[in-house]
Scaffold this motif. Structure first.
Motif, PDB file in Angstrom:
ATOM      1  N   GLU A 291      19.706 -67.823-135.573  1.00  0.00           N
ATOM      2  CA  GLU A 291      20.349 -69.038-134.971  1.00  0.00           C
ATOM      3  C   GLU A 291      20.980 -68.600-133.431  1.00  0.00           C
ATOM      4  O   GLU A 291      21.136 -69.540-132.674  1.00  0.00           O
ATOM      5  N   LEU A 292      21.421 -67.459-133.420  1.00  0.00           N
ATOM      6  CA  LEU A 292      21.603 -66.805-131.851  1.00  0.00           C
ATOM      7  C   LEU A 292      20.656 -67.062-130.961  1.00  0.00           C
ATOM      8  O   LEU A 292      20.759 -66.913-129.784  1.00  0.00           O
ATOM      9  N   ASN A 293      19.300 -67.427-131.373  1.00  0.00           N
ATOM     10  CA  ASN A 293      18.085 -67.588-130.417  1.00  0.00           C
ATOM     11  C   ASN A 293      18.156 -68.955-129.755  1.00  0.00           C
ATOM     12  O   ASN A 293      17.232 -69.237-129.036  1.00  0.00           O
ATOM     13  N   ASP A 294      19.137 -69.726-130.111  1.00  0.00           N
ATOM     14  CA  ASP A 294      19.173 -71.031-129.635  1.00  0.00           C
ATOM     15  C   ASP A 294      18.895 -71.107-127.930  1.00  0.00           C
ATOM     16  O   ASP A 294      18.412 -71.844-127.162  1.00  0.00           O
ATOM     17  N   GLN A 295      19.899 -70.237-127.404  1.00  0.00           N
ATOM     18  CA  GLN A 295      19.978 -70.152-125.775  1.00  0.00           C
ATOM     19  C   GLN A 295      18.638 -69.871-125.364  1.00  0.00           C
ATOM     20  O   GLN A 295      18.221 -70.329-124.261  1.00  0.00           O
TER      21      GLN A 295
ATOM     22  N   CYS B 170       3.203 -52.634-136.559  1.00  0.00           N
ATOM     23  CA  CYS B 170       4.700 -53.179-136.404  1.00  0.00           C
ATOM     24  C   CYS B 170       4.282 -54.341-135.263  1.00  0.00           C
ATOM     25  O   CYS B 170       3.394 -53.884-134.081  1.00  0.00           O
ATOM     26  N   MET B 171       5.305 -54.934-135.109  1.00  0.00           N
ATOM     27  CA  MET B 171       5.146 -56.387-134.246  1.00  0.00           C
ATOM     28  C   MET B 171       6.767 -56.387-133.453  1.00  0.00           C
ATOM     29  O   MET B 171       7.505 -56.214-134.312  1.00  0.00           O
ATOM     30  N   VAL B 172       6.714 -56.797-132.467  1.00  0.00           N
ATOM     31  CA  VAL B 172       7.908 -57.266-131.921  1.00  0.00           C
ATOM     32  C   VAL B 172       8.217 -58.652-132.059  1.00  0.00           C
ATOM     33  O   VAL B 172       7.107 -59.700-131.736  1.00  0.00           O
ATOM     34  N   ALA B 173       9.288 -59.502-132.406  1.00  0.00           N
ATOM     35  CA  ALA B 173       9.396 -60.894-132.463  1.00  0.00           C
ATOM     36  C   ALA B 173      10.587 -61.275-132.377  1.00  0.00           C
ATOM     37  O   ALA B 173      11.581 -60.791-132.632  1.00  0.00           O
ATOM     38  N   LEU B 174      10.515 -62.618-131.659  1.00  0.00           N
ATOM     39  CA  LEU B 174      11.761 -63.304-131.520  1.00  0.00           C
ATOM     40  C   LEU B 174      11.815 -64.577-132.501  1.00  0.00           C
ATOM     41  O   LEU B 174      10.866 -65.452-132.006  1.00  0.00           O
ATOM     42  N   PRO B 175      12.452 -64.730-133.224  1.00  0.00           N
ATOM     43  CA  PRO B 175      12.143 -65.853-134.240  1.00  0.00           C
ATOM     44  C   PRO B 175      12.916 -67.061-133.710  1.00  0.00           C
ATOM     45  O   PRO B 175      13.811 -66.869-132.689  1.00  0.00           O
ATOM     46  N   SER B 176      12.451 -68.528-133.834  1.00  0.00           N
ATOM     47  CA  SER B 176      13.236 -69.610-133.521  1.00  0.00           C
ATOM     48  C   SER B 176      14.474 -69.605-134.119  1.00  0.00           C
ATOM     49  O   SER B 176      14.589 -68.968-135.359  1.00  0.00           O
ATOM     50  N   PRO B 177      15.554 -70.391-133.677  1.00  0.00           N
ATOM     51  CA  PRO B 177      16.783 -70.478-134.285  1.00  0.00           C
ATOM     52  C   PRO B 177      16.605 -70.868-135.747  1.00  0.00           C
ATOM     53  O   PRO B 177      17.389 -70.679-136.654  1.00  0.00           O
ATOM     54  N   SER B 178      15.815 -71.649-136.155  1.00  0.00           N
ATOM     55  CA  SER B 178      15.323 -72.289-137.441  1.00  0.00           C
ATOM     56  C   SER B 178      14.702 -71.683-138.358  1.00  0.00           C
ATOM     57  O   SER B 178      14.285 -71.900-139.702  1.00  0.00           O
ATOM     58  N   LEU B 179      14.200 -70.454-137.806  1.00  0.00           N
ATOM     59  CA  LEU B 179      13.213 -69.566-138.542  1.00  0.00           C
ATOM     60  C   LEU B 179      11.852 -70.309-139.190  1.00  0.00           C
ATOM     61  O   LEU B 179      11.440 -69.796-140.345  1.00  0.00           O
ATOM     62  N   ASP B 180      11.522 -71.136-138.328  1.00  0.00           N
ATOM     63  CA  ASP B 180      10.240 -72.106-138.699  1.00  0.00           C
ATOM     64  C   ASP B 180       8.814 -71.539-137.937  1.00  0.00           C
ATOM     65  O   ASP B 180       7.843 -72.182-138.190  1.00  0.00           O
ATOM     66  N   SER B 181       9.299 -70.656-136.810  1.00  0.00           N
ATOM     67  CA  SER B 181       8.213 -70.246-136.119  1.00  0.00           C
ATOM     68  C   SER B 181       8.580 -69.063-135.176  1.00  0.00           C
ATOM     69  O   SER B 181       9.763 -68.521-135.471  1.00  0.00           O
ATOM     70  N   TRP B 182       7.829 -68.829-134.318  1.00  0.00           N
ATOM     71  CA  TRP B 182       8.087 -67.834-133.358  1.00  0.00           C
ATOM     72  C   TRP B 182       8.452 -67.859-131.985  1.00  0.00           C
ATOM     73  O   TRP B 182       7.296 -68.752-131.473  1.00  0.00           O
ATOM     74  N   LEU B 183       9.160 -67.539-131.216  1.00  0.00           N
ATOM     75  CA  LEU B 183       9.201 -67.727-129.771  1.00  0.00           C
ATOM     76  C   LEU B 183       8.510 -66.899-128.960  1.00  0.00           C
ATOM     77  O   LEU B 183       7.997 -66.969-127.967  1.00  0.00           O
TER      78      LEU B 183
END
Length: 247
Positions: free
Chosen positions: A142-146, A188-201
């Motif tokens: 959820e911290l990835n909202d910004q 291995c992969m580098v990922a930023l999850p969406s705040p809702s964890l339903d996709s990748w930013l």
């Protein structure tokens, strides 16, 4: 659980047709900006250490699980991998000043570098994984909202927002199989999850992401300092000095 492509095909290419986009990678022109944001806060050698730790933990776990009777191996490997990967990942975080909390049972290992909380996650590449089963992981995402507001959903009228904290996943893709029939880490992969964890930013293989650092120091200033050579002035000889300039 919906059996969808997690890293390949339509979902990784940024398709925008309804349900596909919910489970895939957000297609955005800001991917380069996201790469530079990550690289600005997490050093290259830290990512390299995380990758080495993942492969080391995976190898140790499979070796230990192979000691079990064949009928128990597949049941045992999940727990053993969790503990082995947690230990090696914890060591890598500590070595790079990420200050992870002490290891404890089945709890997530979380470190912090710059604005990013860093956690690891095992996933299969061939289907979507329900990431919300962990309440701690969901709270961190959820911290990835910004980040989503600034880089993915930004518009002309949006006020600039300060990103004080975010969450980054180091994904361990378990799509291989060793000689004992046990799931094996393939990349291995580098990922930023969406705040809702339903996709990748943001989502990219580690080896590809590391090329970001070859573009130069993200956000760094050009070094305009001009070195000057120190000039020496030869002393004039006087009648009291010898040929070497000594009095």
């Amino acid at each position: 659980m919906r059996d969808t492509k997690l890293f390949g095909g339509r979902f990784a290419s940024g398709a925008t047709d309804g349900s596909d986009q919910r489970m895939g990678l957000h297609h955005t022109k800001s991917q380069k900006a996201l790469e530079e944001l990550i690289a600005r806060h997490v050093p290259r050698d830290a990512f390299m250490a995380f990758e080495d730790a993942y492969f080391d933990g995976d190898k140790k776990a499979r070796l230990r699980a192979s000691e079990f009777d064949r009928g128990h191996r597949r049941s045992a490997i999940g727990s053993i991998k969790h503990f082995c990967n947690n230990e090696t990942f914890h060591e890598a975080l500590e070595a790079h000043g990420a200050k992870p909390a002490p290891l404890r049972s089945t709890g997530l290992v979380v470190g912090r570098l710059g604005i990013f909380n860093i956690i690891r996650l095992n996933v299969p590449a061939h289907k979507w994984t329900n990431l919300r089963r962990s309440s701690t992981r969901a709270s961190l995402a959820e911290l990835n909202d910004q980040i989503q507001r600034k880089y993915v959903q930004a518009d002309f009228f949006m006020e600039p927002c300060h990103i004080g904290a975010a969450t980054l996943f180091v994904l361990g893709v378990m799509d291989g199989q060793d000689e004992n029939g046990l799931a094996q880490l393939t990349q291995c992969m580098v990922a930023l999850p969406s705040p809702s964890l339903d996709s990748w930013l943001y989502l990219k293989p580690m080896k590809e992401f590391l090329k970001v650092y070859d573009r130069g120091s993200p956000g760094g200033q050009a070094d305009k300092a001009m070195p000057k050579l120190k000039t020496t002035t030869r002393k004039r000889k006087t009648g009291t000095e010898d040929d070497n300039g000594n009095p």
